[in-house]
Scaffold this motif. Sequence first.
Motif, PDB file in Angstrom:
ATOM      1  N   MET A 168       0.319  -1.552  -0.493  1.00 39.48           N
ATOM      2  CA  MET A 168       0.071  -0.069  -0.027  1.00 39.48           C
ATOM      3  C   MET A 168       0.639   1.153   0.051  1.00 39.48           C
ATOM      4  O   MET A 168       1.715   1.272   0.535  1.00 39.48           O
ATOM      5  N   ILE A 169       0.270   2.410  -0.171  1.00 44.02           N
ATOM      6  CA  ILE A 169       0.763   3.548  -0.012  1.00 44.02           C
ATOM      7  C   ILE A 169       0.021   4.537   0.509  1.00 44.02           C
ATOM      8  O   ILE A 169      -0.773   4.774   0.519  1.00 44.02           O
ATOM      9  N   SER A 170       0.874   5.623   0.430  1.00 42.75           N
ATOM     10  CA  SER A 170       0.086   6.986   1.320  1.00 42.75           C
ATOM     11  C   SER A 170      -0.433   7.658   0.547  1.00 42.75           C
ATOM     12  O   SER A 170      -0.716   7.476  -0.841  1.00 42.75           O
ATOM     13  N   ALA A 171      -1.725   8.465   0.750  1.00 45.67           N
ATOM     14  CA  ALA A 171      -1.857   9.338   0.618  1.00 45.67           C
ATOM     15  C   ALA A 171      -0.877  10.680  -0.317  1.00 45.67           C
ATOM     16  O   ALA A 171      -1.268  11.458  -1.070  1.00 45.67           O
ATOM     17  N   ASN A 172       0.108  10.696   0.825  1.00 42.67           N
ATOM     18  CA  ASN A 172       0.975  11.631  -0.156  1.00 42.67           C
ATOM     19  C   ASN A 172       1.398  10.850  -1.012  1.00 42.67           C
ATOM     20  O   ASN A 172       1.475  12.174  -1.451  1.00 42.67           O
ATOM     21  N   GLU A 173       1.584   9.874  -1.000  1.00 41.48           N
ATOM     22  CA  GLU A 173       2.746   9.556  -2.208  1.00 41.48           C
ATOM     23  C   GLU A 173       1.765   8.636  -3.674  1.00 41.48           C
ATOM     24  O   GLU A 173       2.086   9.466  -4.705  1.00 41.48           O
ATOM     25  N   ALA A 174       0.680   9.024  -2.957  1.00 47.58           N
ATOM     26  CA  ALA A 174       0.085   8.632  -4.125  1.00 47.58           C
ATOM     27  C   ALA A 174      -0.277  10.307  -5.261  1.00 47.58           C
ATOM     28  O   ALA A 174      -0.026   9.892  -6.460  1.00 47.58           O
ATOM     29  N   LEU A 175      -0.424  11.251  -4.135  1.00 45.25           N
ATOM     30  CA  LEU A 175       0.037  12.525  -4.520  1.00 45.25           C
ATOM     31  C   LEU A 175       0.941  12.737  -5.106  1.00 45.25           C
ATOM     32  O   LEU A 175       1.151  13.927  -6.368  1.00 45.25           O
ATOM     33  N   SER A 176       2.580  12.453  -4.654  1.00 48.95           N
ATOM     34  CA  SER A 176       3.126  12.875  -5.438  1.00 48.95           C
ATOM     35  C   SER A 176       3.482  12.109  -6.535  1.00 48.95           C
ATOM     36  O   SER A 176       4.327  12.207  -7.627  1.00 48.95           O
TER      37      SER A 176
END
Length: 260
Positions: A168-176
């Motif tokens: 899984m990735i975090s929301a902030n990583e998804a944003l980046s």
Amino acid sequence: MVYQNLLVETHGPVQYIIINRESKLNALNRDTLFELHIALGDALHNKEVGGVILTGAGPKAFVAGADIAEFQGLDVDAARNLAHENQRNIFDVIENFSKPVIAAINGFALGGGLELAMACHIRIASDNAKMGLPEVTLGLIPGYGGTQRLTKLIGKTKAMEMILTAEMISANEALSLGLVNHVVIQERLAQLAEEILLKILKNAPLALAGAIASVNAAADATVNGFDTEIVEFAKCFATNDLKEGISAFLGKRKPNFKGE
């Protein structure tokens, strides 16, 4: 229709379609997918609906995946039909929807849940959101367009890593990575989604539909996206909305678009 697994709420031109299986982390079972297909069709043909916000009930999950129990006993042909029908009737419908669809990702978006979000035109995530495609941990691969849409959205290298590691990735990583457009605190998620949708809906509805079709064509290897853009550009000249838009621009006033 009375829905058992969805909540459908309309606020002016904004329609919320909420996956309402909170005790199951809003997992997508057959009945939910069928209802979603019906709800999308109703939203598309309802002239009062300008666009859709798709989200999940409760604070824990957008959609935590497919209902894995329903995969038991499927053979190759049944699995092929399942993936084909759901891709065609739901996920592709959302991607090609002529009205804007925003995913408000409130918590886990895993497997089919992330695939559902990726089919939407814009994605907004709460800061507690977690996203991933964990299918290989079950001996599966994504079957609702996940391998294709993730690769188009974030590129082959990172998509390959996410799918093969199942992490899984975090929301902030998804944003980046460009997987989501915005990250906000959970309490402001619906508000921001509605603000963005209402900003979109100030524009000409038929032009929005043409823009969606043209942008989608850029990622479709089976069509010439430039040709699609030319066709959609030309179609605007048959609309009263274009006449209204030009008149309003020249008259230095706000346009009154009617989707005609």
